[in-house]
Each structure stands twice: as C-alpha cells, then as structure tokens.
Design a protein around this motif. Structure first.
Motif, short mmCIF file in Angstrom:
data_model
loop_
_atom_site.label_atom_id
_atom_site.label_comp_id
_atom_site.label_asym_id
_atom_site.label_seq_id
_atom_site.Cartn_x
_atom_site.Cartn_y
_atom_site.Cartn_z
N ASP A 1 30.52 34.80 34.09
CA ASP A 1 30.61 36.14 33.05
C ASP A 1 29.75 37.19 33.43
OD1 ASP A 1 32.17 34.51 31.45
OD2 ASP A 1 30.73 33.66 30.17
N PHE A 2 28.71 37.04 34.11
CA PHE A 2 27.66 37.96 34.78
C PHE A 2 28.41 38.57 35.55
CE2 PHE A 2 24.49 39.22 37.78
CZ PHE A 2 24.24 40.11 37.05
N LEU A 3 29.00 37.94 36.81
CA LEU A 3 29.64 38.45 37.69
C LEU A 3 30.89 39.24 37.44
CD1 LEU A 3 29.53 35.36 40.34
CD2 LEU A 3 28.31 37.34 40.43
N LEU A 4 31.73 38.84 36.44
CA LEU A 4 32.78 39.65 36.06
C LEU A 4 32.38 40.89 35.23
CD1 LEU A 4 35.04 36.78 34.45
CD2 LEU A 4 35.40 38.17 36.70
N SER A 5 31.02 40.83 34.80
CA SER A 5 30.71 42.20 34.12
C SER A 5 30.20 43.40 35.18
CB SER A 5 29.54 42.19 33.25
OG SER A 5 28.63 41.54 33.92
N ILE A 6 30.32 42.68 36.69
CA ILE A 6 29.77 43.73 37.57
C ILE A 6 30.87 44.28 38.29
CG2 ILE A 6 28.73 43.82 39.88
CD1 ILE A 6 27.08 41.61 38.99
N HIS A 7 31.19 45.46 38.27
CA HIS A 7 32.45 46.22 38.95
C HIS A 7 32.02 46.74 40.27
CE1 HIS A 7 34.62 45.58 35.06
NE2 HIS A 7 33.57 46.25 34.46
#
Length: 127
Positions: free
Chosen positions: A42-48
C-alpha cells in the motif's frame, strides 16, 4: 581551460549516474509494488513515479548536449566535413558561419515550438 574540461566530465558523469539511479528506482518500484507485501505494498502504491521516465529523458538530452560539446572540444566527436574541407579558406569560413547560424536558428525554433506546445508561452506575448 583545463577546469572546464573537468567540469564537463563531472557534469556528464553526474547526469549519467542520476539517470541510471532514477530508472533503477522506478523499475524496482514498479515490480515491488506488484508483490503481495501487505501494508508495504500500500505504501509503494501511494508513491507516484510517473515523472521518472520524463526526468531520465531530460537528463539524457542534457548529457548528450554536454557530451557533444566535450567531444568537439577534444576532437573526438564525429564530424562530416569532407565537403567543407575541400573548399577554399574564405568559402570554408562562410560555410561554417552559415551552418552555425542554421544550428542556432533550429535550436531557437525548437525552443519556441516546444514552449507553444507545452502551453508556457507567457514569455512570447508582448507586455
């Protein structure tokens, strides 16, 4: 001008290293965000990192520009000057001036068209 040569070498190396690191981080992020890692996913997916490819292209363009200038200064840049070298010295000078003016015009044209295309034309309008 020895310091200028070293400055260009360092600048080219830094641009190449930065582009490599940016692309490496973007690729690792792309594949790691697809793994089932729970809250970390989830944290990785929040990084664009959608800007990474564009930044790499910009870094590569600047690296190529500085690299070409460095190559010309060192005499290692490939040049096609067979026709120009066969001319008399006066005609060679005139041909060189015309070629430099054409290159400057082309660069200015690309800058103006790119700014129009990107929508940042405020500097083109009169005050």
């Amino acid at each position: 001008m020895k310091w200028l040569d070293h400055l260009e070498e360092v600048l080219i190396s830094v641009l190449l290293a930065a582009a490599t690191i940016v692309i490496f981080v973007a690729v690792v992020h792309r594949y790691a965000s697809g793994l089932p890692l729970g809250a970390f996913q989830d944290f990785l997916l929040s990084i664009h990192l959608s800007w990474a490819q564009e930044l790499c292209i910009i870094l590569f363009v600047w690296m190529a520009k500085f690299g070409a200038a460095y190559g010309v200064r060192q005499g290692i840049h490939v040049g096609v000057d067979v026709v120009v070298n066969s001319l008399s010295p006066d005609n060679r000078r005139i041909t060189t001036i015309i070629a430099l003016c054409a290159g400057a015009f082309f660069t200015a044209l690309v800058a103006v068209l790119a700014s129009i295309w990107s929508g940042t034309t405020a500097w083109l309008t009169p005050c």
